[in-house]
Design a protein around this motif. Structure first.
Motif, PDB file in Angstrom:
ATOM      1  N   ILE A  30       0.858  -1.183   0.000  1.00 41.11           N
ATOM      2  CA  ILE A  30       0.000   0.000   0.000  1.00 41.11           C
ATOM      3  C   ILE A  30       0.897   1.237   0.000  1.00 41.11           C
ATOM      4  O   ILE A  30       1.844   1.332   0.781  1.00 41.11           O
ATOM      5  CB  ILE A  30      -0.929   0.027   1.233  1.00 41.11           C
ATOM      6  CG1 ILE A  30      -1.780  -1.240   1.289  1.00 41.11           C
ATOM      7  CG2 ILE A  30      -1.769   1.288   1.245  1.00 41.11           C
ATOM      8  CD1 ILE A  30      -2.786  -1.375   0.172  1.00 41.11           C
ATOM      9  N   TRP A  31       0.569   2.208  -0.874  1.00 41.55           N
ATOM     10  CA  TRP A  31       1.333   3.440  -1.010  1.00 41.55           C
ATOM     11  C   TRP A  31       0.387   4.630  -1.027  1.00 41.55           C
ATOM     12  O   TRP A  31      -0.752   4.518  -1.462  1.00 41.55           O
ATOM     13  CB  TRP A  31       2.153   3.429  -2.307  1.00 41.55           C
ATOM     14  CG  TRP A  31       3.191   2.359  -2.291  1.00 41.55           C
ATOM     15  CD1 TRP A  31       3.074   1.096  -2.804  1.00 41.55           C
ATOM     16  CD2 TRP A  31       4.473   2.438  -1.699  1.00 41.55           C
ATOM     17  NE1 TRP A  31       4.226   0.396  -2.576  1.00 41.55           N
ATOM     18  CE2 TRP A  31       5.104   1.196  -1.890  1.00 41.55           C
ATOM     19  CE3 TRP A  31       5.171   3.438  -1.021  1.00 41.55           C
ATOM     20  CZ2 TRP A  31       6.388   0.920  -1.428  1.00 41.55           C
ATOM     21  CZ3 TRP A  31       6.455   3.165  -0.571  1.00 41.55           C
ATOM     22  CH2 TRP A  31       7.053   1.926  -0.777  1.00 41.55           C
ATOM     23  N   VAL A  32       0.887   5.773  -0.570  1.00 34.20           N
ATOM     24  CA  VAL A  32       0.098   7.004  -0.556  1.00 34.20           C
ATOM     25  C   VAL A  32       0.862   8.062  -1.346  1.00 34.20           C
ATOM     26  O   VAL A  32       2.070   8.243  -1.149  1.00 34.20           O
ATOM     27  CB  VAL A  32      -0.154   7.500   0.884  1.00 34.20           C
ATOM     28  CG1 VAL A  32      -1.031   8.734   0.882  1.00 34.20           C
ATOM     29  CG2 VAL A  32      -0.788   6.400   1.722  1.00 34.20           C
ATOM     30  N   ARG A  33       0.166   8.746  -2.243  1.00 35.59           N
ATOM     31  CA  ARG A  33       0.788   9.770  -3.095  1.00 35.59           C
ATOM     32  C   ARG A  33       1.040  11.034  -2.292  1.00 35.59           C
ATOM     33  O   ARG A  33       0.171  11.519  -1.571  1.00 35.59           O
ATOM     34  CB  ARG A  33      -0.133  10.083  -4.280  1.00 35.59           C
ATOM     35  CG  ARG A  33       0.478  10.987  -5.320  1.00 35.59           C
ATOM     36  CD  ARG A  33       1.594  10.296  -6.049  1.00 35.59           C
ATOM     37  NE  ARG A  33       2.088  11.120  -7.144  1.00 35.59           N
ATOM     38  CZ  ARG A  33       2.833  10.679  -8.120  1.00 35.59           C
ATOM     39  NH1 ARG A  33       3.174   9.415  -8.166  1.00 35.59           N
ATOM     40  NH2 ARG A  33       3.233  11.472  -9.077  1.00 35.59           N
ATOM     41  N   SER A  34       2.242  11.582  -2.422  1.00 37.70           N
ATOM     42  CA  SER A  34       2.586  12.839  -1.753  1.00 37.70           C
ATOM     43  C   SER A  34       2.545  13.979  -2.760  1.00 37.70           C
ATOM     44  O   SER A  34       2.275  13.769  -3.935  1.00 37.70           O
ATOM     45  CB  SER A  34       3.976  12.744  -1.124  1.00 37.70           C
ATOM     46  OG  SER A  34       4.982  12.913  -2.109  1.00 37.70           O
ATOM     47  N   ASP A  35       2.836  15.179  -2.288  1.00 37.96           N
ATOM     48  CA  ASP A  35       2.925  16.311  -3.213  1.00 37.96           C
ATOM     49  C   ASP A  35       4.364  16.808  -3.348  1.00 37.96           C
ATOM     50  O   ASP A  35       4.614  17.868  -3.889  1.00 37.96           O
ATOM     51  CB  ASP A  35       1.986  17.449  -2.800  1.00 37.96           C
ATOM     52  CG  ASP A  35       2.254  17.965  -1.404  1.00 37.96           C
ATOM     53  OD1 ASP A  35       3.166  17.452  -0.716  1.00 37.96           O
ATOM     54  OD2 ASP A  35       1.540  18.893  -0.980  1.00 37.96           O
ATOM     55  N   HIS A  36       5.325  16.012  -2.875  1.00 38.82           N
ATOM     56  CA  HIS A  36       6.740  16.351  -3.008  1.00 38.82           C
ATOM     57  C   HIS A  36       7.155  16.164  -4.470  1.00 38.82           C
ATOM     58  O   HIS A  36       6.737  15.203  -5.117  1.00 38.82           O
ATOM     59  CB  HIS A  36       7.578  15.438  -2.105  1.00 38.82           C
ATOM     60  CG  HIS A  36       8.995  15.865  -1.975  1.00 38.82           C
ATOM     61  ND1 HIS A  36       9.935  15.603  -2.946  1.00 38.82           N
ATOM     62  CD2 HIS A  36       9.622  16.550  -1.004  1.00 38.82           C
ATOM     63  CE1 HIS A  36      11.095  16.092  -2.573  1.00 38.82           C
ATOM     64  NE2 HIS A  36      10.934  16.680  -1.390  1.00 38.82           N
ATOM     65  N   SER A  45       2.011   3.972   6.864  1.00 47.00           N
ATOM     66  CA  SER A  45       2.145   4.236   8.298  1.00 47.00           C
ATOM     67  C   SER A  45       2.459   5.702   8.567  1.00 47.00           C
ATOM     68  O   SER A  45       2.157   6.220   9.625  1.00 47.00           O
ATOM     69  CB  SER A  45       3.229   3.350   8.914  1.00 47.00           C
ATOM     70  OG  SER A  45       4.473   3.615   8.302  1.00 47.00           O
ATOM     71  N   GLU A  46       3.042   6.366   7.584  1.00 47.16           N
ATOM     72  CA  GLU A  46       3.380   7.779   7.721  1.00 47.16           C
ATOM     73  C   GLU A  46       2.243   8.689   7.291  1.00 47.16           C
ATOM     74  O   GLU A  46       2.250   9.874   7.572  1.00 47.16           O
ATOM     75  CB  GLU A  46       4.605   8.118   6.858  1.00 47.16           C
ATOM     76  CG  GLU A  46       5.844   7.345   7.207  1.00 47.16           C
ATOM     77  CD  GLU A  46       6.412   7.774   8.536  1.00 47.16           C
ATOM     78  OE1 GLU A  46       6.320   8.961   8.870  1.00 47.16           O
ATOM     79  OE2 GLU A  46       6.938   6.901   9.254  1.00 47.16           O
ATOM     80  N   ALA A  47       1.241   8.144   6.597  1.00 49.23           N
ATOM     81  CA  ALA A  47       0.304   9.032   5.920  1.00 49.23           C
ATOM     82  C   ALA A  47      -1.173   8.705   6.094  1.00 49.23           C
ATOM     83  O   ALA A  47      -2.003   9.410   5.560  1.00 49.23           O
ATOM     84  CB  ALA A  47       0.623   9.002   4.427  1.00 49.23           C
ATOM     85  N   HIS A  57      -5.164  12.962   3.750  1.00 52.61           N
ATOM     86  CA  HIS A  57      -3.944  13.505   4.334  1.00 52.61           C
ATOM     87  C   HIS A  57      -2.858  13.346   3.279  1.00 52.61           C
ATOM     88  O   HIS A  57      -2.690  12.269   2.716  1.00 52.61           O
ATOM     89  CB  HIS A  57      -3.560  12.730   5.596  1.00 52.61           C
ATOM     90  CG  HIS A  57      -2.215  13.118   6.119  1.00 52.61           C
ATOM     91  ND1 HIS A  57      -2.014  14.289   6.800  1.00 52.61           N
ATOM     92  CD2 HIS A  57      -1.018  12.511   6.025  1.00 52.61           C
ATOM     93  CE1 HIS A  57      -0.731  14.380   7.127  1.00 52.61           C
ATOM     94  NE2 HIS A  57      -0.117  13.310   6.671  1.00 52.61           N
ATOM     95  N   VAL A  58      -2.140  14.398   2.987  1.00 51.29           N
ATOM     96  CA  VAL A  58      -1.081  14.347   1.982  1.00 51.29           C
ATOM     97  C   VAL A  58       0.253  14.218   2.707  1.00 51.29           C
ATOM     98  O   VAL A  58       0.652  15.106   3.447  1.00 51.29           O
ATOM     99  CB  VAL A  58      -1.097  15.602   1.083  1.00 51.29           C
ATOM    100  CG1 VAL A  58       0.028  15.541   0.067  1.00 51.29           C
ATOM    101  CG2 VAL A  58      -2.451  15.719   0.385  1.00 51.29           C
ATOM    102  N   PRO A  59       0.962  13.094   2.511  1.00 49.93           N
ATOM    103  CA  PRO A  59       2.231  12.871   3.200  1.00 49.93           C
ATOM    104  C   PRO A  59       3.377  13.670   2.594  1.00 49.93           C
ATOM    105  O   PRO A  59       3.241  14.251   1.524  1.00 49.93           O
ATOM    106  CB  PRO A  59       2.460  11.375   3.023  1.00 49.93           C
ATOM    107  CG  PRO A  59       1.802  11.065   1.725  1.00 49.93           C
ATOM    108  CD  PRO A  59       0.593  11.967   1.655  1.00 49.93           C
ATOM    109  N   GLU A  60       4.519  13.654   3.288  1.00 44.76           N
ATOM    110  CA  GLU A  60       5.706  14.379   2.830  1.00 44.76           C
ATOM    111  C   GLU A  60       6.426  13.667   1.691  1.00 44.76           C
ATOM    112  O   GLU A  60       7.085  14.289   0.893  1.00 44.76           O
ATOM    113  CB  GLU A  60       6.671  14.587   3.994  1.00 44.76           C
ATOM    114  CG  GLU A  60       6.113  15.522   5.044  1.00 44.76           C
ATOM    115  CD  GLU A  60       7.088  15.742   6.173  1.00 44.76           C
ATOM    116  OE1 GLU A  60       8.272  15.365   6.045  1.00 44.76           O
ATOM    117  OE2 GLU A  60       6.662  16.294   7.191  1.00 44.76           O
TER     118      GLU A  60
END
Length: 102
Positions: A30-36, A45-47, A57-60
């Protein structure tokens, strides 16, 4: 499944993903898209915390676009804080199970 829901490893359009999108990789990751601009994927786990219901929630960011950790193709699960595909299971529904005789 729509074109938006499944994006393969040859996808070159960076606009296909939105910050906060939650995807499942072909290997189950599982992955979450960031805006970096460089570290575009992050670990869940971070996002995975939500600032408000229905808002992502947008992760770093922690991983680059074509990092081998992000196994393609990717399946979009959540966009804008909401599931993109939902299967409704009724309490009376019985899952189909094949009988196996040995």
């Amino acid at each position: 499944m729509t074109e938006l829901n499944r994006i393969d490893g040859t996808q070159t359009d960076p606009m296909a993903w939105k910050p906060g999108d939650v995807v499942m990789a072909v290997n189950g990751g599982i992955w979450v898209r960031s805006d970096h601009p460089r570290w575009v994927w992050d670990y869940p786990s971070e996002a995975m915390s939500m600032p408000a219901p229905g808002r992502p929630h947008v992760p770093e960011g922690a991983v680059e676009e074509h990092d081998p950790l992000v196994h393609r193709p990717l399946l979009l699960l959540i966009r804008d804080g909401r599931p993109v595909q939902t299967i409704v299971m009724h309490a009376t529904a019985q899952p189909a199970v094949e009988s196996r005789e040995e």
